[in-house]
Motif scaffolding. Sequence first.
Motif, short mmCIF file in Angstrom:
data_model
loop_
_atom_site.label_atom_id
_atom_site.label_comp_id
_atom_site.label_asym_id
_atom_site.label_seq_id
_atom_site.Cartn_x
_atom_site.Cartn_y
_atom_site.Cartn_z
N PRO A 4 2.98 9.26 8.84
CA PRO A 4 3.41 10.49 8.16
C PRO A 4 4.88 10.50 7.75
N SER A 5 5.72 9.80 8.51
CA SER A 5 7.14 9.74 8.14
C SER A 5 7.32 9.04 6.81
N LEU A 6 6.53 7.99 6.58
CA LEU A 6 6.61 7.28 5.30
C LEU A 6 6.03 8.12 4.17
N ARG A 7 4.95 8.83 4.44
CA ARG A 7 4.39 9.70 3.40
C ARG A 7 5.41 10.77 3.01
N LYS A 8 6.07 11.33 4.01
CA LYS A 8 7.10 12.34 3.74
C LYS A 8 8.23 11.77 2.91
N ASP A 9 8.70 10.58 3.29
CA ASP A 9 9.82 9.97 2.56
C ASP A 9 9.41 9.54 1.16
N ALA A 10 8.16 9.11 1.00
CA ALA A 10 7.67 8.76 -0.33
C ALA A 10 7.68 10.00 -1.22
N ALA A 11 7.23 11.13 -0.68
CA ALA A 11 7.24 12.38 -1.45
C ALA A 11 8.67 12.80 -1.79
N ALA A 12 9.56 12.66 -0.80
CA ALA A 12 10.97 13.04 -1.04
C ALA A 12 11.59 12.16 -2.11
N THR A 13 11.26 10.87 -2.08
CA THR A 13 11.80 9.94 -3.07
C THR A 13 11.29 10.30 -4.47
N LEU A 14 10.02 10.62 -4.57
CA LEU A 14 9.48 11.03 -5.87
C LEU A 14 10.14 12.32 -6.35
N GLY A 15 10.46 13.19 -5.41
CA GLY A 15 11.18 14.41 -5.78
C GLY A 15 12.58 14.12 -6.29
N GLU A 16 13.24 13.14 -5.68
CA GLU A 16 14.58 12.76 -6.14
C GLU A 16 14.53 12.15 -7.53
N ILE A 17 13.53 11.31 -7.77
CA ILE A 17 13.41 10.67 -9.09
C ILE A 17 12.98 11.69 -10.13
N ALA A 18 12.11 12.64 -9.72
CA ALA A 18 11.70 13.76 -10.58
C ALA A 18 11.11 13.32 -11.91
N ASP A 19 10.21 12.36 -11.84
CA ASP A 19 9.51 11.91 -13.04
C ASP A 19 8.14 12.61 -13.09
N PRO A 20 7.83 13.31 -14.18
CA PRO A 20 6.54 14.01 -14.29
C PRO A 20 5.34 13.10 -14.09
N ALA A 21 5.53 11.81 -14.27
CA ALA A 21 4.42 10.88 -14.11
C ALA A 21 3.90 10.83 -12.68
N SER A 22 4.69 11.36 -11.74
CA SER A 22 4.26 11.34 -10.34
C SER A 22 3.56 12.63 -9.93
N ARG A 23 3.40 13.58 -10.85
CA ARG A 23 2.84 14.88 -10.49
C ARG A 23 1.43 14.77 -9.89
N GLU A 24 0.58 14.02 -10.55
CA GLU A 24 -0.81 13.93 -10.09
C GLU A 24 -0.89 13.31 -8.70
N ALA A 25 -0.11 12.26 -8.48
CA ALA A 25 -0.13 11.61 -7.18
C ALA A 25 0.37 12.55 -6.09
N LEU A 26 1.42 13.30 -6.38
CA LEU A 26 1.95 14.25 -5.41
C LEU A 26 0.93 15.35 -5.12
N ALA A 27 0.25 15.80 -6.16
CA ALA A 27 -0.72 16.88 -5.99
C ALA A 27 -1.84 16.49 -5.03
N THR A 28 -2.17 15.21 -4.98
CA THR A 28 -3.24 14.77 -4.09
C THR A 28 -2.84 14.87 -2.62
N ARG A 29 -1.55 14.99 -2.35
CA ARG A 29 -1.08 15.10 -0.97
C ARG A 29 -0.68 16.52 -0.61
N ALA A 30 -0.97 17.47 -1.47
CA ALA A 30 -0.57 18.86 -1.23
C ALA A 30 -1.23 19.44 0.01
N GLN A 31 -2.38 18.88 0.39
CA GLN A 31 -3.09 19.35 1.59
C GLN A 31 -3.04 18.30 2.70
N ASP A 32 -1.96 17.52 2.74
CA ASP A 32 -1.81 16.48 3.76
C ASP A 32 -1.96 17.08 5.15
#
Length: 316
Positions: A272-300
Motif C-alpha cells: 500500500p505504501s507504493l500504491r500511495k506513492d504512485a498515486a502521489a507521483t501521478l498527482g505531482e506530474i498531473a497529466d490527464p492521461a493518468s486519470r483513468e488509472a487513478l480512478a480505478t484505485r478510488a476504492q482502494d
Amino acid sequence: MSEPFEAFGDVEDLAADLASPDATVRRLAVMALAETSDWQAVPHLVAAIADAAPEVREQAARALGEFDGRAVGEALARAVTDSVAAVAAAAAESLAELRDADAGGALLALVAHPSPFVRTAILRGLKALQIEASLQPAITALSDVEPAVRVQAVGVIGYLKRQETLPALIGAARDGSAEVRLAAVKALSFADQSAEAAAAVSAALKDAAWEVRAAAAETLGRLGVSSASPALVAALADELWQVRQKALQSLGRLRAREALPAIIVLLGDDNPSLRKDAAATLGEIADPASREALATRAQDADPDVRKTVAWALGRL
C-alpha cells in the motif's frame, strides 16, 4: 527571573569540590557544573579534562558537549586522544556538538593523527563547523585506509557545498566501501542541475547495496536533472520496495511524464505504501492521461491510498 545556574549553586562553590581527594566527589562536581549551563563553568570543566581519574575526565568530556568555543574545542581535542577508551568516546560525541568555528583550529591539528578513531572523530567534529580550512584535509582523507575516516571526510566536503569538489565526491561514490558510497551519493545532493553528478548518481542505482540505491534514487530527484528519468524508471523494477519508493518520489519531483506507464503499474502493487506513492507521483506530474488509472484505485482497500488518489485526481 533567576539565572539557570542559581538553582544548582554558585559556580565557584561547586568548583571547589574539584579539589577533593575523592574522585566520586569530583565527578559529581563536574556534573553539577554542567547543569548550571553557566559559561563561567567552562574553565573548571576544561581543567577537569586533565583529572587523574578516568571517570572524572569522561564526565568532563561529556559536560563540555553542552558548551562551545575555542577553549572547549582545545580541551575536547586533548580528550579524544585519551588512552582510556571511554574518555575518548565521550570526547568524540561532544566534538560532534561543536558549532563555533573558533573551535576548528585545535581540531585541524589532529586530522592526520595516527589513530583512525581520532581522525574519524575530528572530521566528524569539523563537519558541522563548515570552515574552509577543513576542505583540503578532508579531500586528502578520502584516500585514508579506514572507511570510517573516509565517510566523515565526505561529510566535511558535502557540508561545504563547493562545486569544485564534485570530482572528489563523484570519485567517492565509487569507493570500495558501501558506507562511503552512501555518504557520497547523499552529499552530491547539493549539486543542483549538475549533469556530471546526475550521471554518477544514476550509476549508483545499480549498486550492490540497496541503501546506496535508495539514496541514489532520492538524490536524483534533488538534483533536478531531467535526463535522469530513464534511470529512475528502471529503478521502479528494483527488488526492494524502498528503492522503488524513492524512485517514485523523485520522478514526481522531476514531473517525468514519460514515466507514466511504469508509475501506473505500481498503482496495483501489493504494498500500500507504493500504491500511495504512485498515486502521489501521478498527482505531482498531473497529466490527464493518468486519470483513468487513478480512478480505478478510488476504492482502494487502504484509506491512505484512497485519500492520495482523491488528491491526485483533484490535481488533474
